[in-house]
Design a protein around this motif. Structure first.
Motif, PDB file in Angstrom:
ATOM      1  N   GLU A 114      10.107  89.051 -58.084  1.00 21.75           N
ATOM      2  CA  GLU A 114       9.305  87.848 -58.327  1.00 21.75           C
ATOM      3  C   GLU A 114      10.212  86.629 -58.513  1.00 21.75           C
ATOM      4  OE1 GLU A 114       7.112  87.979 -61.954  1.00 21.75           O
ATOM      5  OE2 GLU A 114       5.857  86.257 -61.436  1.00 21.75           O
ATOM      6  N   LEU A 115      11.225  86.795 -59.336  1.00 19.66           N
ATOM      7  CA  LEU A 115      12.173  85.706 -59.563  1.00 19.66           C
ATOM      8  C   LEU A 115      12.899  85.360 -58.263  1.00 19.66           C
ATOM      9  CD1 LEU A 115      13.704  83.741 -61.396  1.00 19.66           C
ATOM     10  CD2 LEU A 115      15.294  85.609 -61.937  1.00 19.66           C
ATOM     11  N   THR A 118      10.842  83.181 -56.056  1.00 23.65           N
ATOM     12  CA  THR A 118      10.789  81.830 -56.615  1.00 23.65           C
ATOM     13  C   THR A 118      12.094  81.099 -56.348  1.00 23.65           C
ATOM     14  OG1 THR A 118       9.247  82.535 -58.344  1.00 23.65           O
ATOM     15  CG2 THR A 118      10.475  80.507 -58.735  1.00 23.65           C
ATOM     16  N   LYS A 121      12.339  79.893 -52.694  1.00 24.60           N
ATOM     17  CA  LYS A 121      11.509  78.697 -52.466  1.00 24.60           C
ATOM     18  C   LYS A 121      12.235  77.467 -53.004  1.00 24.60           C
ATOM     19  CE  LYS A 121       7.818  80.302 -54.499  1.00 24.60           C
ATOM     20  NZ  LYS A 121       6.485  80.387 -55.126  1.00 24.60           N
ATOM     21  N   SER A 122      12.827  77.592 -54.169  1.00 24.11           N
ATOM     22  CA  SER A 122      13.562  76.473 -54.766  1.00 24.11           C
ATOM     23  C   SER A 122      14.770  76.115 -53.925  1.00 24.11           C
ATOM     24  CB  SER A 122      14.029  76.847 -56.177  1.00 24.11           C
ATOM     25  OG  SER A 122      12.942  76.997 -57.039  1.00 24.11           O
ATOM     26  N   TYR A 125      13.624  74.143 -50.916  1.00 25.75           N
ATOM     27  CA  TYR A 125      13.265  72.787 -51.355  1.00 25.75           C
ATOM     28  C   TYR A 125      14.523  71.967 -51.590  1.00 25.75           C
ATOM     29  CZ  TYR A 125      12.061  68.901 -54.351  1.00 25.75           C
ATOM     30  OH  TYR A 125      11.958  67.642 -54.890  1.00 25.75           O
ATOM     31  N   ALA A 126      15.478  72.560 -52.303  1.00 24.38           N
ATOM     32  CA  ALA A 126      16.718  71.839 -52.625  1.00 24.38           C
ATOM     33  C   ALA A 126      17.471  71.452 -51.341  1.00 24.38           C
ATOM     34  CB  ALA A 126      17.607  72.677 -53.536  1.00 24.38           C
ATOM     35  N   GLN A 129      16.549  68.145 -50.098  1.00 29.16           N
ATOM     36  CA  GLN A 129      16.983  67.026 -50.939  1.00 29.16           C
ATOM     37  C   GLN A 129      18.448  66.667 -50.735  1.00 29.16           C
ATOM     38  OE1 GLN A 129      14.473  65.485 -53.067  1.00 29.16           O
ATOM     39  NE2 GLN A 129      13.437  66.775 -51.575  1.00 29.16           N
ATOM     40  N   ASP A 131      21.830  65.098 -49.180  1.00 28.70           N
ATOM     41  CA  ASP A 131      22.140  63.899 -48.397  1.00 28.70           C
ATOM     42  C   ASP A 131      22.599  64.288 -46.995  1.00 28.70           C
ATOM     43  OD1 ASP A 131      23.518  62.256 -51.304  1.00 28.70           O
ATOM     44  OD2 ASP A 131      21.516  62.161 -50.428  1.00 28.70           O
ATOM     45  N   ASP A 156       8.460  72.637 -46.404  1.00 34.43           N
ATOM     46  CA  ASP A 156       9.854  72.198 -46.517  1.00 34.43           C
ATOM     47  C   ASP A 156      10.612  72.425 -45.215  1.00 34.43           C
ATOM     48  OD1 ASP A 156      10.101  73.307 -49.963  1.00 34.43           O
ATOM     49  OD2 ASP A 156       9.574  71.348 -49.140  1.00 34.43           O
TER      50      ASP A 156
ATOM     51  N   ARG B   2      15.982  59.467 -47.164  1.00 32.57           N
ATOM     52  CA  ARG B   2      14.795  60.066 -47.750  1.00 32.57           C
ATOM     53  C   ARG B   2      14.117  59.050 -48.667  1.00 32.57           C
ATOM     54  NH1 ARG B   2      17.482  63.642 -50.085  1.00 32.57           N
ATOM     55  NH2 ARG B   2      17.094  63.068 -52.229  1.00 32.57           N
ATOM     56  N   THR B  15      11.906  80.411 -67.996  1.00 32.59           N
ATOM     57  CA  THR B  15      11.521  80.597 -66.588  1.00 32.59           C
ATOM     58  C   THR B  15      10.182  81.292 -66.462  1.00 32.59           C
ATOM     59  OG1 THR B  15      13.877  80.725 -66.056  1.00 32.59           O
ATOM     60  CG2 THR B  15      12.357  81.470 -64.365  1.00 32.59           C
ATOM     61  N   MET B  19       7.139  80.110 -64.014  1.00 29.23           N
ATOM     62  CA  MET B  19       6.546  80.968 -62.982  1.00 29.23           C
ATOM     63  C   MET B  19       5.075  81.230 -63.280  1.00 29.23           C
ATOM     64  SD  MET B  19       9.904  83.367 -62.449  1.00 29.23           S
ATOM     65  CE  MET B  19       9.180  84.568 -61.375  1.00 29.23           C
ATOM     66  N   GLU B  22       3.141  78.276 -62.112  1.00 31.78           N
ATOM     67  CA  GLU B  22       2.929  78.282 -60.661  1.00 31.78           C
ATOM     68  C   GLU B  22       1.756  79.196 -60.307  1.00 31.78           C
ATOM     69  OE1 GLU B  22       5.783  78.504 -56.803  1.00 31.78           O
ATOM     70  OE2 GLU B  22       5.789  80.303 -58.063  1.00 31.78           O
ATOM     71  N   ARG B  33       3.895  71.506 -57.534  1.00 33.73           N
ATOM     72  CA  ARG B  33       4.697  72.628 -57.063  1.00 33.73           C
ATOM     73  C   ARG B  33       5.890  72.827 -57.977  1.00 33.73           C
ATOM     74  NH1 ARG B  33       7.994  71.647 -51.653  1.00 33.73           N
ATOM     75  NH2 ARG B  33       8.912  73.561 -52.464  1.00 33.73           N
ATOM     76  N   LEU B  34       6.462  74.002 -57.887  1.00 34.42           N
ATOM     77  CA  LEU B  34       7.648  74.327 -58.657  1.00 34.42           C
ATOM     78  C   LEU B  34       8.871  73.869 -57.858  1.00 34.42           C
ATOM     79  CD1 LEU B  34       7.490  75.844 -61.355  1.00 34.42           C
ATOM     80  CD2 LEU B  34       8.139  77.924 -60.141  1.00 34.42           C
ATOM     81  N   ILE B  35       9.756  73.120 -58.508  1.00 36.61           N
ATOM     82  CA  ILE B  35      10.995  72.693 -57.847  1.00 36.61           C
ATOM     83  C   ILE B  35      12.160  72.890 -58.814  1.00 36.61           C
ATOM     84  CG2 ILE B  35       9.789  70.949 -56.446  1.00 36.61           C
ATOM     85  CD1 ILE B  35      11.178  68.829 -58.289  1.00 36.61           C
ATOM     86  N   PRO B  36      13.384  72.853 -58.316  1.00 33.54           N
ATOM     87  CA  PRO B  36      14.535  72.922 -59.235  1.00 33.54           C
ATOM     88  C   PRO B  36      14.524  71.719 -60.177  1.00 33.54           C
ATOM     89  CG  PRO B  36      15.227  73.318 -56.967  1.00 33.54           C
ATOM     90  CD  PRO B  36      13.810  72.835 -56.906  1.00 33.54           C
ATOM     91  N   LEU B  47      13.737  75.400 -63.560  1.00 34.20           N
ATOM     92  CA  LEU B  47      12.626  75.081 -62.661  1.00 34.20           C
ATOM     93  C   LEU B  47      11.658  74.179 -63.410  1.00 34.20           C
ATOM     94  CD1 LEU B  47      11.987  78.674 -61.275  1.00 34.20           C
ATOM     95  CD2 LEU B  47      13.104  76.806 -60.058  1.00 34.20           C
TER      96      LEU B  47
END
Lengths: 207, 78
Positions: A114-115, A118, A121-122, A125-126, A129, A131, A156, B2, B15, B19, B22, B33-36, B47
């Motif tokens: 599960e972790l 997650t 996905k992070s 996403y990162a 972001q 540059d 993403d 961006r 955490t 979670m 979410e 949404r979940l992001i860093p 998160l």
């Protein structure tokens, strides 16, 4: 006539610019231009410039970060204006980067599934972001699901694709997992292309 | 380049809370949404829940209803 040019600490293409200006100041009368630089790339750029114009050129290493490039310009030498003031040799400080990100699973790391999902996905996403975006993101084996219908990373990945990042998914893997008709972002690739991309990468990032 | 827009950020002390947030919001269609966690924020968990500022009240209520611990609420350009 001898002209000494100090280009120590100057970034490309300044050493070439300064040397060209010194040569112009000879007004066709011939002479020697001695340019001091602090890196080998500048030595190469100056040497190439001199060779293009047919000047006699020699370079000496005087120390760890000290070089002297001596050009002998004959009388009546042609104008240097046609020599472009751009780096003929790319400086090491600005290497061309070909970053390839490899995603081989639907989770990141070992331990909790599960972790791990997650975290992946992070991670994706990162990536959006950063540059400096990677050239390619490739997916194979368990990672193939990330580019398909139902993936939590689709938005993403589509953002990355819109920014010019190449999104590739292994066709064999899509077929194995029954996902061939469910690809929703990027293109299908094969092992030859995967090997080619990985072999040509300046950096491979694998979360 | 961006384009950055104003976002509301909910941080969590753990955490498991992030979670769970979410899962809870996903099941109920609550926006975000979940992001860093952005580097400018310090929290127990790396998160965070990210949404449009106008959804702040809705999300705060969701966290309360779900019994989740929220570390802090911030508005940032992301």
């Amino acid at each position: 006539m001898i002209i000494e040019v100090n280009a120590m600490g100057d970034a490309c293409p300044i050493p070439v610019v300064k040397t060209k200006n010194a040569i112009k100041s000879l007004n066709g009368g011939g002479g020697v231009v001695k340019t001091s630089v602090d890196n080998e790339i500048a030595v190469q750029n100056l040497t190439k410039m001199a060779q293009q114009k047919g000047y006699e050129v020699k370079s000496e290493k005087l120390g760890e970060a000290s070089f002297l490039v001596t050009m002998t310009i004959g009388e009546g030498a042609e104008s240097v204006d046609d020599v472009p003031e751009t780096c003929l040799v790319a400086p090491e400080s600005a290497p061309r980067r070909n970053v390839v990100v490899v995603i081989s699973s639907d989770k990141m790391g070992e331990g909790s599934e599960e972790l791990g999902k997650t975290l992946l996905k992070s991670f994706v996403y990162a990536l959006t972001q950063q540059d400096e975006l990677p050239a390619t993101v490739m997916f194979y084996n368990g990672g193939a699901a990330m580019t398909c219908e139902g993936s939590p990373c689709l938005e993403d990945l589509k953002t990355l694709e819109a920014e010019g990042v190449e999104i590739l998914t292994c066709g064999t893997c899509l077929n194995f997992y029954g996902l061939s008709e469910k690809l929703r972002v990027g293109e299908v690739t094969n092992m030859y292309s995967i090997v080619e991309k990985l072999s040509g990468a300046s950096l491979i990032v694998k979360p | 380049m961006r384009v950055k827009t104003l976002k509301v950020i909910f941080s969590f002390p753990a955490t498991v809370d992030a979670m769970a947030m979410e899962e809870y919001c996903g099941e109920r269609g609550i926006p975000g949404r979940l992001i860093p966690l952005p580097p400018s924020i310090s929290a127990g968990c790396g998160l965070c829940w990210c949404a449009a500022p106008e959804d702040r009240d809705k999300i705060e209520k969701a966290a309360r209803d779900a019994g989740l611990r929220v570390g802090g609420v911030y508005e940032l350009m992301l």
